[in-house]
Design an enzyme around this catalytic site. Structure first.
Site, PDB file in Angstrom:
ATOM      1  N   GLU A  54      -2.630 -10.714 -31.226  1.00 54.52           N
ATOM      2  CA  GLU A  54      -2.821 -10.359 -29.829  1.00 54.52           C
ATOM      3  C   GLU A  54      -4.197  -9.745 -29.576  1.00 54.52           C
ATOM      4  O   GLU A  54      -4.802  -9.947 -28.518  1.00 54.52           O
ATOM      5  CB  GLU A  54      -1.708  -9.429 -29.330  1.00 54.52           C
ATOM      6  CG  GLU A  54      -1.468  -8.192 -30.175  1.00 54.52           C
ATOM      7  CD  GLU A  54      -0.456  -8.381 -31.278  1.00 54.52           C
ATOM      8  OE1 GLU A  54       0.511  -7.600 -31.333  1.00 54.52           O
ATOM      9  OE2 GLU A  54      -0.654  -9.283 -32.102  1.00 54.52           O
ATOM     10  N   SER A 170       9.638 -37.013 -67.301  1.00 52.15           N
ATOM     11  CA  SER A 170       9.974 -36.671 -65.912  1.00 52.15           C
ATOM     12  C   SER A 170       8.904 -37.089 -64.912  1.00 52.15           C
ATOM     13  O   SER A 170       9.030 -36.799 -63.728  1.00 52.15           O
ATOM     14  CB  SER A 170      10.207 -35.157 -65.785  1.00 52.15           C
ATOM     15  OG  SER A 170       9.025 -34.449 -66.125  1.00 52.15           O
ATOM     16  N   TRP A 172       6.846 -39.990 -62.893  1.00 53.40           N
ATOM     17  CA  TRP A 172       7.178 -39.088 -61.793  1.00 53.40           C
ATOM     18  C   TRP A 172       8.510 -39.554 -61.228  1.00 53.40           C
ATOM     19  O   TRP A 172       8.708 -40.745 -61.013  1.00 53.40           O
ATOM     20  CB  TRP A 172       6.115 -39.109 -60.700  1.00 53.40           C
ATOM     21  CG  TRP A 172       4.811 -38.556 -61.127  1.00 53.40           C
ATOM     22  CD1 TRP A 172       3.703 -39.250 -61.523  1.00 53.40           C
ATOM     23  CD2 TRP A 172       4.461 -37.181 -61.207  1.00 53.40           C
ATOM     24  NE1 TRP A 172       2.685 -38.401 -61.825  1.00 53.40           N
ATOM     25  CE2 TRP A 172       3.129 -37.106 -61.631  1.00 53.40           C
ATOM     26  CE3 TRP A 172       5.146 -35.994 -60.935  1.00 53.40           C
ATOM     27  CZ2 TRP A 172       2.453 -35.902 -61.811  1.00 53.40           C
ATOM     28  CZ3 TRP A 172       4.478 -34.803 -61.106  1.00 53.40           C
ATOM     29  CH2 TRP A 172       3.150 -34.763 -61.543  1.00 53.40           C
ATOM     30  N   ARG A 209      -2.458 -27.807 -54.235  1.00 49.82           N
ATOM     31  CA  ARG A 209      -3.688 -28.599 -54.144  1.00 49.82           C
ATOM     32  C   ARG A 209      -3.699 -29.325 -52.791  1.00 49.82           C
ATOM     33  O   ARG A 209      -3.085 -30.373 -52.620  1.00 49.82           O
ATOM     34  CB  ARG A 209      -3.766 -29.578 -55.313  1.00 49.82           C
ATOM     35  CG  ARG A 209      -3.771 -28.842 -56.648  1.00 49.82           C
ATOM     36  CD  ARG A 209      -3.965 -29.746 -57.836  1.00 49.82           C
ATOM     37  NE  ARG A 209      -2.826 -30.555 -58.188  1.00 49.82           N
ATOM     38  CZ  ARG A 209      -1.733 -30.104 -58.826  1.00 49.82           C
ATOM     39  NH1 ARG A 209      -1.642 -28.829 -59.158  1.00 49.82           N
ATOM     40  NH2 ARG A 209      -0.760 -30.935 -59.134  1.00 49.82           N
ATOM     41  N   SER A 303      20.928 -19.874 -63.049  1.00 45.11           N
ATOM     42  CA  SER A 303      20.964 -18.406 -63.131  1.00 45.11           C
ATOM     43  C   SER A 303      20.739 -17.777 -61.762  1.00 45.11           C
ATOM     44  O   SER A 303      21.412 -16.807 -61.393  1.00 45.11           O
ATOM     45  CB  SER A 303      19.890 -17.905 -64.107  1.00 45.11           C
ATOM     46  OG  SER A 303      20.180 -18.296 -65.423  1.00 45.11           O
TER      47      SER A 303
END
Length: 365
Positions: A54, A170, A172, A209, A303
């Site tokens: 403001e 993994s 992609w 990135r 967890s």
């Protein structure tokens, strides 16, 4: 009047979003000064300790602010912090009306700013596009009211719930558009948590990135359980990381990290030697971290869910079937014994990103 108010509050929210991830532990706030049906001043809070939205909007409006309406995404402050009270600046500028999207959840303010404006004789209205305003600052709201960070779990998985093949591959699972979204998500948070196995297997950079945008890189933390072997993967690339250990013994990798200028936190351990997630989150909150992103692996996510520490989930589902009994699943741990005990996601939304689907929603704890 309502339609006009919504139009200008929407403009304040758009301004506020420009600083997502840059203002912690402060909220993201935008403001516009309107007179004669046009915006004569605008601003947004860019960093903690800097001028509030403001104040910047009023500076841009200058003398024209007299008799104008100030729209703001969050109730103006009336207390001294790193900057003086904004309500005084608003009154001094001659603003005749203030429209705020929501009250400030900060106990130091929380309605007091509105009350101060009314004492100055300024007409006030609160609650325009409040749901959108609250979502924008959901991390700040939890942090300032519960002294705990807002926790988001991010998962990139196959259609059958796998985050890696049985060989550990993994890259992609998700597509480029999903990965670009994740970089934008990382830019909004104060810390990223991953398990030791994720670092050893993937050696992730865990950075945001993004081209053409000032980015405050998140603190990155790897949970090393007390029985883990020394961990060095990834830390040579980015020495200024934090390793969180499940006991009082500092692994050799942590000593190396410390020697390079990094920080080592000894987190409280549970009886089984794993890191106590809630204790860790409290520690991060004390350090001013308002939003934490958990990126895996499956045991760490399990967890956090078991500890009822997760607020939001963001699952990127790729239309691939990996299969395999030994393939890694996105959420491990013991899991629910009955379907009725499963973690329920409320207000879930589905969005298509390239060939992937992103399911986003809030955890009912």
């Amino acid at each position: 009047m309502r339609a006009q108010d919504e139009k200008y509050i929407a403009a304040t929210l758009g301004l506020a979003k420009r600083a997502e991830g840059l203002t912690s532990p402060n909220p993201c706030v935008g403001a516009v000064v309107v007179k004669g049906g046009r915006i004569i001043g605008k601003g947004y809070h860019k960093r903690a300790g800097g001028p509030h939205a403001e104040v910047l909007a009023l500076r841009q409006a200058g003398r024209k602010a007299k008799g104008a309406t100030l729209y703001i995404s969050l109730e103006p402050c009336c207390h001294y912090g790193r900057t003086p009270p904004c309500v005084d600046s608003i009154a001094s500028a001659g603003i005749k009306r203030v429209v705020a999207a929501m009250k400030d959840p900060n106990p130091l303010n929380n309605g007091k700013g509105i009350a101060a404006l009314k004492r100055y004789g300024i007409r006030t209205d609160v609650g325009i596009l409040e749901d959108k305003a609250r979502r924008l600052n959901e991390a700040f709201i939890k942090y300032i009211t519960k002294k705990m960070p807002f926790v988001t779990v991010k998962v990139a998985q196959s259609l059958d719930g796998k985050i890696a093949t049985w060989t550990g591959d993994s890259k992609w699972i998700s597509g480029e558009e999903s990965r670009r979204f994740v970089h934008r998500l990382r830019a909004k948070v104060g810390a990223i948590i991953v398990g030791a196995r994720t670092v050893l297997k993937d050696d992730p950079l865990l950075t945001a990135r993004i081209k053409g945008r000032g980015v405050k890189q998140p603190l990155t933390a790897s949970l090393i359980e007390s029985k883990r072997k020394p961990l060095m993967a990834g830390f040579n690339k980015q020495p200024l990381r934090v390793i969180l250990c499940g006991d009082s013994k500092i692994p050799s990798s942590a000593r190396v990290l410390k020697s390079k200028g990094g920080e080592v936190i000894i987190a409280k351990a549970r009886k089984d030697g794993r890191v106590d997630i809630k204790a860790l989150l409290k520690d991060l909150a004390r350090r001013g971290v308002t939003h934490v992103l958990i990126e895996g692996g499956g045991e760490v996510i399990a967890s956090a869910l078991e500890a009822k520490a997760v607020d939001k989930v963001c699952f990127f589902i790729s239309p691939k079937i990996i299969g395999g009994r030994q393939a890694v699943t996105s959420v491990e741990g013991l899991g629910a014994g009955k379907v009725s005990k499963a973690v329920y996601i409320r207000n879930a939304t589905v969005r298509k990103l390239g060939g992937d689907f992103m399911i986003e929603g809030y955890v009912r704890n």
